[in-house]
Design a protein around this motif. Structure first.
Motif, mmCIF file in Angstrom:
data_model
loop_
_atom_site.group_PDB
_atom_site.id
_atom_site.type_symbol
_atom_site.label_atom_id
_atom_site.label_comp_id
_atom_site.label_asym_id
_atom_site.label_seq_id
_atom_site.Cartn_x
_atom_site.Cartn_y
_atom_site.Cartn_z
ATOM 1 N N ALA A 224 41.020 23.781 43.391
ATOM 2 C CA ALA A 224 39.653 24.230 43.676
ATOM 3 C C ALA A 224 38.815 23.985 42.429
ATOM 4 O O ALA A 224 38.929 24.712 41.438
ATOM 5 C CB ALA A 224 39.645 25.703 44.066
ATOM 6 N N MET A 225 37.982 22.968 42.471
ATOM 7 C CA MET A 225 37.199 22.562 41.303
ATOM 8 C C MET A 225 35.874 23.308 41.263
ATOM 9 O O MET A 225 35.072 23.225 42.198
ATOM 10 C CB MET A 225 36.965 21.053 41.328
ATOM 11 C CG MET A 225 36.253 20.519 40.096
ATOM 12 S SD MET A 225 36.028 18.708 40.141
ATOM 13 C CE MET A 225 37.730 18.180 39.980
ATOM 14 N N VAL A 226 35.655 24.029 40.168
ATOM 15 C CA VAL A 226 34.390 24.735 39.957
ATOM 16 C C VAL A 226 33.367 23.699 39.506
ATOM 17 O O VAL A 226 33.466 23.149 38.409
ATOM 18 C CB VAL A 226 34.545 25.844 38.902
ATOM 19 C CG1 VAL A 226 33.219 26.581 38.719
ATOM 20 C CG2 VAL A 226 35.656 26.815 39.294
ATOM 21 N N GLY A 227 32.358 23.429 40.346
ATOM 22 C CA GLY A 227 31.459 22.315 40.089
ATOM 23 C C GLY A 227 30.332 22.590 39.124
ATOM 24 O O GLY A 227 29.227 22.053 39.284
ATOM 25 N N THR A 228 30.567 23.397 38.119
ATOM 26 C CA THR A 228 29.554 23.730 37.121
ATOM 27 C C THR A 228 30.246 24.204 35.855
ATOM 28 O O THR A 228 31.388 24.649 35.893
ATOM 29 C CB THR A 228 28.617 24.846 37.640
ATOM 30 O OG1 THR A 228 27.741 25.261 36.595
ATOM 31 C CG2 THR A 228 29.398 26.053 38.119
ATOM 32 N N THR B 7 28.289 31.651 40.919
ATOM 33 C CA THR B 7 28.721 32.147 42.224
ATOM 34 C C THR B 7 29.592 31.119 42.941
ATOM 35 O O THR B 7 30.289 31.468 43.890
ATOM 36 C CB THR B 7 27.499 32.505 43.100
ATOM 37 O OG1 THR B 7 26.599 31.402 43.164
ATOM 38 C CG2 THR B 7 26.778 33.715 42.530
ATOM 39 N N ASN B 8 29.573 29.879 42.487
ATOM 40 C CA ASN B 8 30.496 28.893 43.042
ATOM 41 C C ASN B 8 31.932 29.203 42.619
ATOM 42 O O ASN B 8 32.865 29.027 43.393
ATOM 43 C CB ASN B 8 30.091 27.478 42.615
ATOM 44 C CG ASN B 8 28.908 26.978 43.397
ATOM 45 O OD1 ASN B 8 29.042 26.472 44.502
ATOM 46 N ND2 ASN B 8 27.718 27.138 42.833
ATOM 47 N N ARG B 9 32.092 29.694 41.402
ATOM 48 C CA ARG B 9 33.416 30.147 40.974
ATOM 49 C C ARG B 9 33.846 31.366 41.793
ATOM 50 O O ARG B 9 34.998 31.473 42.217
ATOM 51 C CB ARG B 9 33.409 30.486 39.482
ATOM 52 C CG ARG B 9 34.800 30.865 38.947
ATOM 53 C CD ARG B 9 34.755 31.191 37.456
ATOM 54 N NE ARG B 9 34.432 30.011 36.667
ATOM 55 C CZ ARG B 9 33.234 29.786 36.103
ATOM 56 N NH1 ARG B 9 32.252 30.682 36.261
ATOM 57 N NH2 ARG B 9 33.024 28.699 35.399
ATOM 58 N N LYS B 10 32.899 32.284 42.029
ATOM 59 C CA LYS B 10 33.207 33.465 42.840
ATOM 60 C C LYS B 10 33.626 33.073 44.256
ATOM 61 O O LYS B 10 34.543 33.671 44.839
ATOM 62 C CB LYS B 10 31.998 34.400 42.900
ATOM 63 C CG LYS B 10 31.730 35.172 41.619
ATOM 64 C CD LYS B 10 30.581 36.156 41.817
ATOM 65 C CE LYS B 10 30.337 36.989 40.577
ATOM 66 N NZ LYS B 10 29.233 37.957 40.776
ATOM 67 N N LEU C 214 42.399 27.278 40.664
ATOM 68 C CA LEU C 214 41.070 26.948 40.174
ATOM 69 C C LEU C 214 41.145 25.948 39.026
ATOM 70 O O LEU C 214 42.034 26.026 38.174
ATOM 71 C CB LEU C 214 40.340 28.210 39.708
ATOM 72 C CG LEU C 214 39.375 28.835 40.724
ATOM 73 C CD1 LEU C 214 40.132 29.326 41.953
ATOM 74 C CD2 LEU C 214 38.576 29.956 40.103
ATOM 75 N N MET C 215 40.197 25.018 39.028
ATOM 76 C CA MET C 215 40.110 24.009 37.961
ATOM 77 C C MET C 215 38.707 24.043 37.376
ATOM 78 O O MET C 215 37.717 23.883 38.088
ATOM 79 C CB MET C 215 40.422 22.614 38.509
ATOM 80 C CG MET C 215 40.253 21.495 37.479
ATOM 81 S SD MET C 215 40.688 19.868 38.147
ATOM 82 C CE MET C 215 42.486 19.992 38.131
ATOM 83 N N GLU C 216 38.618 24.246 36.080
ATOM 84 C CA GLU C 216 37.339 24.275 35.383
ATOM 85 C C GLU C 216 36.991 22.886 34.848
ATOM 86 O O GLU C 216 37.884 22.098 34.509
ATOM 87 C CB GLU C 216 37.379 25.266 34.223
ATOM 88 C CG GLU C 216 37.652 26.710 34.637
ATOM 89 C CD GLU C 216 36.439 27.386 35.273
ATOM 90 O OE1 GLU C 216 35.331 26.781 35.240
ATOM 91 O OE2 GLU C 216 36.588 28.516 35.776
ATOM 92 N N ILE C 217 35.694 22.598 34.776
ATOM 93 C CA ILE C 217 35.257 21.330 34.201
ATOM 94 C C ILE C 217 34.607 21.539 32.832
ATOM 95 O O ILE C 217 34.174 20.583 32.198
ATOM 96 C CB ILE C 217 34.275 20.605 35.143
ATOM 97 C CG1 ILE C 217 33.019 21.448 35.387
ATOM 98 C CG2 ILE C 217 34.958 20.272 36.457
ATOM 99 C CD1 ILE C 217 31.946 20.719 36.186
#
Length: 202
Positions: free
Chosen positions: A6-10, A16-19, A36-39
């Motif tokens: 699940a890529m957090v697009g920010t 709230t996309n992470r939420k 979850l994957m952070e960029i």
């Protein structure tokens, strides 16, 4: 059980996309394993002459390749996906090919009422590009508007209609993943085409 990235697009710390992805991770824990994957932390893409890939980007690519599918949650900035997300995808298409024929589900959350329709449409174009070649689930937009008010104190969606729609789309995505596994007749050729892309001419 499927395993999804699940890529957090920010790169925002308060997104709230992470939420939304955290909600999916918890809510669907009995259906799939969602990581979850952070960029955050990726350098700005600069097409290095030595073709060196940042260690973070390579680690992201390895996890995507091993996953059954990818869920990307994007906000919308100026009618488009965030620069940080596009930057991540540029690294993930530079002499590495984790997205080739990979099932992808696109969702998005925004503070306003309009949702992330333009960002999602733009992101579909990017993921369908010759350098990425992802398999994007069709007819599956999930747009969470007024996202600052969309979650309760436990991180659950408060709008039951939205929650029910996401339930249905997530089930559809799992079916899409299984269908995509059967659409592999051109996979080897597609992979070679992407691998042989000449970035020096792009």
């Amino acid at each position: 059980m499927h395993k999804f990235i699940a890529m957090v697009g920010t790169n925002s710390d308060e997104s709230t996309n992470r939420k939304l992805l955290q909600y999916m991770q918890s809510h669907y824990a009995d259906q799939a394993e969602i990581e979850l994957m952070e960029i955050k932390g990726l350098p700005i893409f600069n097409k290095p002459e030595n073709h060196e890939i940042p260690a973070q980007a390579q680690a992201m690519a390895d996890k995507i390749e091993q996953a059954d599918g990818v869920i990307i949650s994007t906000p919308e900035y100026d009618h488009s996906a965030p620069a940080a997300l596009l930057n991540a995808l540029e690294w993930l298409s530079f002499h590495i090919q984790p997205f080739v024929d990979k099932p992808v589900m696109i969702i998005g959350a925004s503070y306003g009422a309009l949702g992330t329709s333009r960002a999602q449409a733009h992101l579909r174009q990017v993921l369908d590009s010759p350098e990425l070649r992802a398999r994007i689930m069709p007819s599956s937009e999930f747009m969470l508007g007024h996202s600052l008010q969309a979650f309760d104190d436990q991180g659950n969606l408060t709008d039951q209609q939205k929650a029910t729609k996401l339930d249905g789309l997530f089930k559809d995505f799992q079916v899409f993943v299984e269908i995509t596994k059967k659409l592999k007749n051109a996979n080897a050729t597609t992979y070679e085409e992407v691998r042989e892309m000449d970035w020096e001419k792009l």
